[in-house]
Design an enzyme around this catalytic site. Structure first.
Site, PDB file in Angstrom:
ATOM      1  N   GLN A   1      -8.469  10.164  -5.865  1.00 25.57           N
ATOM      2  CA  GLN A   1      -9.317  11.207  -6.439  1.00 25.57           C
ATOM      3  C   GLN A   1      -9.958  12.052  -5.346  1.00 25.57           C
ATOM      4  O   GLN A   1     -10.129  13.270  -5.509  1.00 25.57           O
ATOM      5  CB  GLN A   1     -10.389  10.577  -7.329  1.00 25.57           C
ATOM      6  CG  GLN A   1     -11.107  11.582  -8.207  1.00 25.57           C
ATOM      7  CD  GLN A   1     -11.938  10.904  -9.276  1.00 25.57           C
ATOM      8  OE1 GLN A   1     -12.995  10.339  -8.988  1.00 25.57           O
ATOM      9  NE2 GLN A   1     -11.467  10.941 -10.518  1.00 25.57           N
TER      10      GLN A   1
ATOM     11  N   HIS B   1       4.985   7.169  -5.900  1.00 28.90           N
ATOM     12  CA  HIS B   1       4.590   5.762  -5.857  1.00 28.90           C
ATOM     13  C   HIS B   1       5.386   4.951  -4.836  1.00 28.90           C
ATOM     14  O   HIS B   1       5.511   3.741  -4.962  1.00 28.90           O
ATOM     15  CB  HIS B   1       4.677   5.125  -7.238  1.00 28.90           C
ATOM     16  CG  HIS B   1       3.887   3.845  -7.379  1.00 28.90           C
ATOM     17  ND1 HIS B   1       2.586   3.716  -6.967  1.00 28.90           N
ATOM     18  CD2 HIS B   1       4.226   2.619  -7.897  1.00 28.90           C
ATOM     19  CE1 HIS B   1       2.149   2.494  -7.217  1.00 28.90           C
ATOM     20  NE2 HIS B   1       3.128   1.809  -7.776  1.00 28.90           N
TER      21      HIS B   1
ATOM     22  N   HIS C   1      10.188   2.156 -10.161  1.00 28.14           N
ATOM     23  CA  HIS C   1       9.365   1.961  -8.967  1.00 28.14           C
ATOM     24  C   HIS C   1      10.178   2.280  -7.701  1.00 28.14           C
ATOM     25  O   HIS C   1      11.325   1.823  -7.579  1.00 28.14           O
ATOM     26  CB  HIS C   1       8.892   0.502  -8.893  1.00 28.14           C
ATOM     27  CG  HIS C   1       7.513   0.279  -9.383  1.00 28.14           C
ATOM     28  ND1 HIS C   1       7.171   0.372 -10.712  1.00 28.14           N
ATOM     29  CD2 HIS C   1       6.372  -0.042  -8.726  1.00 28.14           C
ATOM     30  CE1 HIS C   1       5.877   0.118 -10.861  1.00 28.14           C
ATOM     31  NE2 HIS C   1       5.362  -0.127  -9.657  1.00 28.14           N
TER      32      HIS C   1
ATOM     33  N   SER D   1      11.549  -1.733 -12.453  1.00 22.74           N
ATOM     34  CA  SER D   1      11.877  -2.116 -11.080  1.00 22.74           C
ATOM     35  C   SER D   1      13.264  -1.610 -10.697  1.00 22.74           C
ATOM     36  O   SER D   1      14.172  -1.610 -11.523  1.00 22.74           O
ATOM     37  CB  SER D   1      11.844  -3.641 -10.943  1.00 22.74           C
ATOM     38  OG  SER D   1      12.319  -4.045  -9.666  1.00 22.74           O
TER      39      SER D   1
ATOM     40  N   GLU E   1      -0.458   3.753 -13.920  1.00 20.04           N
ATOM     41  CA  GLU E   1       0.915   3.296 -14.105  1.00 20.04           C
ATOM     42  C   GLU E   1       1.085   2.834 -15.555  1.00 20.04           C
ATOM     43  O   GLU E   1       0.654   1.744 -15.913  1.00 20.04           O
ATOM     44  CB  GLU E   1       1.239   2.148 -13.157  1.00 20.04           C
ATOM     45  CG  GLU E   1       0.999   2.478 -11.682  1.00 20.04           C
ATOM     46  CD  GLU E   1       1.541   1.397 -10.767  1.00 20.04           C
ATOM     47  OE1 GLU E   1       2.699   0.985 -10.937  1.00 20.04           O
ATOM     48  OE2 GLU E   1       0.785   0.948  -9.879  1.00 20.04           O
TER      49      GLU E   1
ATOM     50  N   TYR F   1      -5.963   7.427  -9.238  1.00 22.11           N
ATOM     51  CA  TYR F   1      -5.266   6.172  -9.506  1.00 22.11           C
ATOM     52  C   TYR F   1      -6.261   5.149 -10.031  1.00 22.11           C
ATOM     53  O   TYR F   1      -7.282   4.886  -9.401  1.00 22.11           O
ATOM     54  CB  TYR F   1      -4.574   5.622  -8.258  1.00 22.11           C
ATOM     55  CG  TYR F   1      -3.783   4.363  -8.552  1.00 22.11           C
ATOM     56  CD1 TYR F   1      -2.518   4.436  -9.129  1.00 22.11           C
ATOM     57  CD2 TYR F   1      -4.318   3.112  -8.272  1.00 22.11           C
ATOM     58  CE1 TYR F   1      -1.801   3.285  -9.425  1.00 22.11           C
ATOM     59  CE2 TYR F   1      -3.606   1.954  -8.559  1.00 22.11           C
ATOM     60  CZ  TYR F   1      -2.350   2.043  -9.131  1.00 22.11           C
ATOM     61  OH  TYR F   1      -1.639   0.906  -9.433  1.00 22.11           O
TER      62      TYR F   1
ATOM     63  N   ASP G   1      16.062  12.455   7.939  1.00 17.84           N
ATOM     64  CA  ASP G   1      17.318  11.963   7.370  1.00 17.84           C
ATOM     65  C   ASP G   1      17.328  10.439   7.347  1.00 17.84           C
ATOM     66  O   ASP G   1      17.143   9.802   8.401  1.00 17.84           O
ATOM     67  CB  ASP G   1      18.502  12.476   8.188  1.00 17.84           C
ATOM     68  CG  ASP G   1      18.673  13.973   8.061  1.00 17.84           C
ATOM     69  OD1 ASP G   1      18.930  14.443   6.942  1.00 17.84           O
ATOM     70  OD2 ASP G   1      18.542  14.685   9.087  1.00 17.84           O
TER      71      ASP G   1
END
Length: 668
Positions: free
Chosen positions: A94, A123, A229, A279, A438, A471, A607
């Site tokens: 925040q 994330h 995730h 996941s 989340e 968050y 890269d």
């Protein structure tokens, strides 16, 4: 004369056909002003903590790929702008969000505010952290790191400035499709408790949403939302990386020859969605195994990152190339702050009775960690009788509070933010639901259904954008919460958290449908506190040194004279601490090819096939190891590896540039 008339007519017909083809490909008109911008937010790559895995000793020691802020400004020709920003970080704090808004107000006045700017994180767990002003997150990252905070605020701000200054008439196209081999439900037992589980074919959120941005006839950007995730790289990994989503974004941008410059850069964001229980590690441990981590699908974590990133890239590219639904209509944004620690929730969203949210607290199973990275100090599924205990315990229902994790006990200074915003952004027929948490896939689905139930919004398509603007933990359904897996135990505001968010999203949708409506009555939205920055814990670099008779940039261990394609070239330099120069919008390394007359840079530290590792040697000496994983399809020829840095003079405190160059080597 007849010949000339016939030829003229043929040319005219060809021009008409070309115009029709162009219209079919790019739509009929440029109905919006759109701009895209990108800016480096990597931060410190050595001796600083990464966010996400909550390990005090998880300090980085190099870079695998750079992290970026990718901004998109969209507005009607005579309207107000709407801004979506995607950042390669574990979360948006925040403090960062408010600081970015303040910088925008200083530059543009009232054009931008926290009501029309959404900043959303991918994330990734391998990006430099320590940029929150709340104690829960500073504790988990070993403190507040001011260089990372400043770098992130400036990077997001500059990405938005670039996007705004690059605005031009253009169009946005929409597409969506199914991707089923890039995620798995890591909390399947909790998911299966949902009453509406039979409505859906998959226990994952397989929907990918793609937007295609075109200015005139020039393709300039893309956003992909997909719920997974970015934890293909584990808590043992020590190099900065945007993980699988970063791999996808950088691959897309390389394909489009993005310059990463002020203008002319194609910007491809792989944003996250309702990924709370999604996941990328497709090999889960057994349900009763609370010690092992999920792995795969590759033979190692770098290979898994490439596989999951490539699958997202390939699907996004297909949807992008076939995007044909043009977004048309108004651009609107409805946003509202609320105190989520004390919200009254209507029976419509609960069990038929008024309910309230709770002061923030974490449960015992929070300490277990999820299957992506186990802590080894607890297990999932620890519950208690919902009606047992003190008032705060009863408020949190089945969640037994973890010792020292009643983070909302101090109303004036909680350990995590409680004054949080929710946003509904309307871009033509598309609605973007932005929330600072989340959400599990079922929580995200129910939120979208809530918005769909409101008539008159003009929204035909909806996408959920989690990890946005702040968050505050997880959000699970009421049924998932009762089982107290990791996600439920990490739901800050108790069993009715999702109900509170759904209530807010319905009110925002009502506001979109009727801007004159007052869905909150006459109540005034609370303002988030402006907290002062904690003590800066960034490590101070006093000086850099090198062995006698050596210079900074000298080669310690050189490359071989030749390499086969598919192998790894490696060189070690005598260097200096990388944090002397963050190389923002630059690079610590290049891989260069001899083109017959000069050396040409072909790869950089952004890269993912390159990797730089910093190691301290003695007190103040530094080894810089650069590796290049040579692609199997790389052009044959002569190459060399270069490293760029700055060393600090301990007497004057001045920084001086240095360069190191490997021998040239043959790739064949």
């Amino acid at each position: 004369m007849n010949y000339l008339k016939t030829r003229t007519l043929c040319c005219l017909c060809m021009a008409v056909l070309a115009f029709m083809q162009l219209s079919l490909s790019y739509g009929q008109n440029n109905n919006y002003l759109i701009g895209v911008g990108i800016y480096d937010v990597t931060g410190q790559i050595a001796e600083t903590n990464c966010g996400g895995y909550a390990q005090l000793l998880h300090r980085n020691k190099g870079i695998r790929d750079r992290q970026y802020a990718r901004a998109y400004v969209m507005q009607e020709p005579n309207g107000s702008p709407a801004v979506f920003v995607c950042i390669d970080k574990w979360a948006v704090s925040q403090a960062v969000n408010l600081a970015v808004i303040q910088k925008l107000k200083s530059k543009y006045g009232g054009l931008f505010s926290d009501a029309n700017v959404v900043i959303s994180a991918t994330h990734t767990h391998l990006a430099s952290a320590g940029y929150s002003h709340y104690s829960l997150y500073n504790t988990s990252t070993g403190g507040f790191w001011k260089p990372n905070y400043d770098n992130l605020v400036n990077g997001i701000f500059n990405a938005i400035v670039r996007a705004n200054e690059n605005k031009a008439p253009g169009r946005i196209y929409y597409n969506k499709g199914s991707l089923t081999n890039a995620s798995i439900n890591r909390s399947l037992g909790a998911y299966q408790q949902n009453a509406d589980v039979d409505k859906y074919a998959h226990s994952i959120d397989d929907e990918m949403t793609v937007l295609k941005f075109v200015q005139g006839n020039q393709e300039v950007g893309m956003i992909s939302w997909f719920a997974v995730h970015p934890t293909s790289l584990s808590g043992n990994y020590k190099h900065n990386s945007a993980d699988n989503k970063g791999f996808a974004a950088l691959t897309f941008e390389r394909m489009k020859n993005s310059s990463y410059a002020t203008s002319g850069a194609f910007v491809a964001a792989f944003a996250n969605s309702n990924a709370g229980d999604m996941s990328p590690n497709l090999h889960l441990p057994p349900a009763n195994d609370h010690r092992s981590n999920a792995t795969g699908p590759g033979s190692n974590e770098e290979e898994s990152t490439k596989i999951i990133g490539s699958r997202q890239f390939q699907k996004a590219l297909s949807l992008y190339n076939n995007a044909h639904i043009q977004l048309t209509g108004s651009i609107k944004v409805a946003s509202r702050y609320n105190d989520f620690s004390n919200l009254l929730v209507a029976p419509e969203f609960t069990n038929g009775q008024f309910q309230t949210t709770c002061k923030a607290a974490l449960g015992m199973s929070f300490m277990a960690g999820a299957e992506d990275w186990r802590s080894g100090i607890s297990r999932e599924g620890i519950t208690k009788d919902a009606d047992y205990g003190l008032a705060i315990d009863r408020c949190h229902g089945e969640k037994p509070l973890a010792p020292f994790f009643f983070i909302g006990s101090n109303d004036n200074n909680p350990g995590a933010p409680k004054i949080l915003s929710t946003t509904l952004m309307k871009i033509g027929q598309l609605g973007i639901l932005a929330a600072p948490a989340e959400f599990t896939i079922m929580a995200g689905r129910r939120s979208r259904e809530t918005v769909q139930s409101v008539a008159g919004t003009g929204l035909e398509h909806l996408v959920f954008a989690g990890y946005s603007d702040a968050y505050a933990g997880y959000v699970t359904t009421r049924e998932e919460y009762a089982s107290q897996q990791y996600e439920g135990a990490s739901t800050h505001f108790g069993p009715w958290t999702l109900a509170a968010y759904r209530q807010e999203f319905k009110r925002l949708a009502t506001k979109i449908a009727n801007p004159a409506a007052s869905p909150w009555g006459n109540s005034t939205a609370p303002q988030p506190p402006v907290k002062s920055a904690p003590l800066n814990m960034a490590a101070h670099i006093f000086f850099d040194d090198k062995p006698l008779f050596k210079s900074f940039g000298d080669v310690h261990k050189n490359t071989s004279s030749h390499y086969a394609k598919g192998s790894t070239a490696k060189v070690v330099f005598w260097g200096a601490h990388p944090n002397n120069d963050l190389k923002t919008n630059s690079t610590y390394l290049t891989v260069e090819r001899w083109n017959g007359s000069s050396w040409q840079a072909v790869y950089y530290d952004r890269d993912p096939i390159t990797k730089l590792t910093w190691d301290r040697n003695g007190v103040a000496n530094s080894h810089i190891t650069v590796e290049w994983c040579i692609p199997a399809n790389e052009a044959s020829g002569y190459y060399r590896i270069r490293h760029f840095g700055k060393w600090k003079n301990g007497f004057t405190g001045k920084l001086k540039n240095y360069t190191g160059t490997s021998r040239s080597f043959l790739v064949n």
